[in-house]
Design an enzyme around this catalytic site. Structure first.
Site, mmCIF file in Angstrom:
data_model
loop_
_atom_site.group_PDB
_atom_site.id
_atom_site.type_symbol
_atom_site.label_atom_id
_atom_site.label_comp_id
_atom_site.label_asym_id
_atom_site.label_seq_id
_atom_site.Cartn_x
_atom_site.Cartn_y
_atom_site.Cartn_z
ATOM 1 N N ASP A 51 0.901 -1.249 -0.001
ATOM 2 C CA ASP A 51 0.028 0.244 -0.025
ATOM 3 C C ASP A 51 0.899 1.256 -0.011
ATOM 4 O O ASP A 51 0.430 2.324 -0.069
ATOM 5 C CB ASP A 51 -0.962 0.012 1.074
ATOM 6 C CG ASP A 51 -0.613 0.081 2.409
ATOM 7 O OD1 ASP A 51 0.860 -0.096 2.664
ATOM 8 O OD2 ASP A 51 -1.231 -0.066 3.284
ATOM 9 N N SER A 52 2.329 0.993 0.088
ATOM 10 C CA SER A 52 3.103 2.384 -0.188
ATOM 11 C C SER A 52 2.978 2.714 -1.528
ATOM 12 O O SER A 52 3.445 3.837 -1.983
ATOM 13 C CB SER A 52 4.451 1.691 -0.051
ATOM 14 O OG SER A 52 4.816 0.469 -0.722
ATOM 15 N N ASP A 90 -0.950 -6.212 -0.050
ATOM 16 C CA ASP A 90 -1.219 -5.643 1.324
ATOM 17 C C ASP A 90 -2.781 -5.538 1.274
ATOM 18 O O ASP A 90 -3.444 -5.082 0.375
ATOM 19 C CB ASP A 90 -0.640 -4.182 1.222
ATOM 20 C CG ASP A 90 0.529 -4.114 1.938
ATOM 21 O OD1 ASP A 90 0.746 -5.231 2.685
ATOM 22 O OD2 ASP A 90 1.313 -3.170 2.173
ATOM 23 N N LYS A 119 -0.975 -9.389 2.995
ATOM 24 C CA LYS A 119 -0.185 -8.891 4.080
ATOM 25 C C LYS A 119 -1.032 -8.053 4.815
ATOM 26 O O LYS A 119 -1.842 -7.291 4.266
ATOM 27 C CB LYS A 119 1.274 -8.548 3.789
ATOM 28 C CG LYS A 119 1.828 -7.826 5.089
ATOM 29 C CD LYS A 119 3.301 -7.348 4.651
ATOM 30 C CE LYS A 119 3.357 -5.953 3.713
ATOM 31 N NZ LYS A 119 2.884 -4.723 4.882
ATOM 32 N N GLU A 121 -1.144 -5.514 8.519
ATOM 33 C CA GLU A 121 -0.413 -5.075 9.593
ATOM 34 C C GLU A 121 -1.066 -5.135 10.943
ATOM 35 O O GLU A 121 -2.417 -5.095 11.064
ATOM 36 C CB GLU A 121 -0.300 -3.412 9.390
ATOM 37 C CG GLU A 121 0.642 -3.035 7.995
ATOM 38 C CD GLU A 121 0.766 -1.848 7.944
ATOM 39 O OE1 GLU A 121 0.354 -0.825 8.701
ATOM 40 O OE2 GLU A 121 1.232 -1.163 6.746
ATOM 41 N N GLU A 188 9.192 -3.986 10.539
ATOM 42 C CA GLU A 188 9.935 -2.587 10.104
ATOM 43 C C GLU A 188 10.400 -1.666 10.870
ATOM 44 O O GLU A 188 9.594 -1.654 12.152
ATOM 45 C CB GLU A 188 8.362 -1.901 9.293
ATOM 46 C CG GLU A 188 8.912 -0.722 8.553
ATOM 47 C CD GLU A 188 7.718 -0.109 7.809
ATOM 48 O OE1 GLU A 188 8.131 1.028 7.203
ATOM 49 O OE2 GLU A 188 6.981 -0.727 7.268
#
Length: 268
Positions: A51-52, A90, A119, A121, A188
């Site tokens: 999602d970057s 993501d 993925k 978070e 991270e």
């Protein structure tokens, strides 16, 4: 540099086997078909449709505005552009807030893109979410430490695990997510010594970004790796090229040729 062609796509078991035999895992982000093809041909193990893309493709200040539709569109392009790498997408902000919401989001991603994993978070609280997805046969990478989707709650971008309490919390989260069935976990901006400790404690691979050299693998945003950006790369990234300068120089030369032609312009 060798170019990988004609090999079958890697699986989650292949990724875990890399750690078991002591081979580091190489992971990069990709957001489009051409980039995915180039990275795949180069032999990358995992392509992360992060999602970057909100920051490096769509021009947002954070990842928060990125939608599930955005992720699906870009993940489908990456999947089409690759044949060897494991493709991970993501689940963006607000789409994995509870097990059932996450399941609906993950099913949409896998059905509409063909990618192999998602993925999520989050710390120990995300373990039931990961467990629900795994229960339904969905491969999951977890992500702890600096979690950009929680940037406002965290109060900015900084290294995690500096205090004993923070370290214990991260270790407990990593163990809970492994127990939930995640096949790998991104660390991270975790204190390097702590990242090394977590890597030794877990059976599943850790993939570090800004967390030191001792994780089972590393991940970077492709733009940071190749120097394709309009600002400085993060302190932990070492650009291997300066693509931004190459682009500017090529465009400058093109503009000069158009405005002051010395010969017949090429056919379009």
């Amino acid at each position: 540099m060798s170019v990988q062609t004609g090999t079958k796509r890697l699986t989650t078991r292949d990724i875990q086997a890399l750690k078991q035999r002591g081979e580091k895992i190489a992971m990069l982000t990709a957001y489009d078909h051409v980039t995915a093809s180039l990275l795949d041909q180069s032999g990358i193990d995992i392509l992360l449709v992060g999602d970057s893309l909100g920051n490096v493709v769509l021009g947002y200040e954070t990842t928060l505005p990125v939608t599930l539709a955005d992720m699906i569109r870009h993940a489908a392009a990456v999947q089409r552009g690759s044949s060897r790498a494991l493709v991970v997408c993501d689940l963006p902000f607000g789409t994995a807030t509870d097990p059932e919401t996450a399941l609906r989001s993950a099913v949409a991603v896998l059905q509409e893109t063909g990618c192999q994993a998602v993925k999520i978070e989050g710390g120990a609280w995300a373990a039931p979410i990961a467990a629900r997805l795994v229960q339904q046969g969905i491969a999951v990478i977890a992500h702890i430490g600096l979690t950009p989707q929680a940037v406002h709650q965290l109060g900015g971008f900084y290294r995690h695990g500096k205090t004993d309490a923070e370290a214990r919390k991260l270790i407990e989260a990593a163990q809970a997510l492994q127990e939930a069935g995640a096949f790998a976990i991104v660390l991270e901006m975790v204190v390097p010594d702590l990242a090394a400790q977590i890597t030794k404690l877990l059976d599943i691979p850790t993939i570090g970004i800004g967390s030191g050299p001792d994780c089972a693998g590393q991940v970077l945003v492709i733009n940071d790796l190749i120097g394709l950006g309009i600002g400085p790369a993060p302190s932990f990234a070492r650009p291997r090229a300066d693509v931004a300068t190459i682009v500017r120089e090529a465009v400058t030369a093109y503009i000069a040729d158009v405005k002051s032609p010395t010969e017949e312009p090429p056919l379009a």
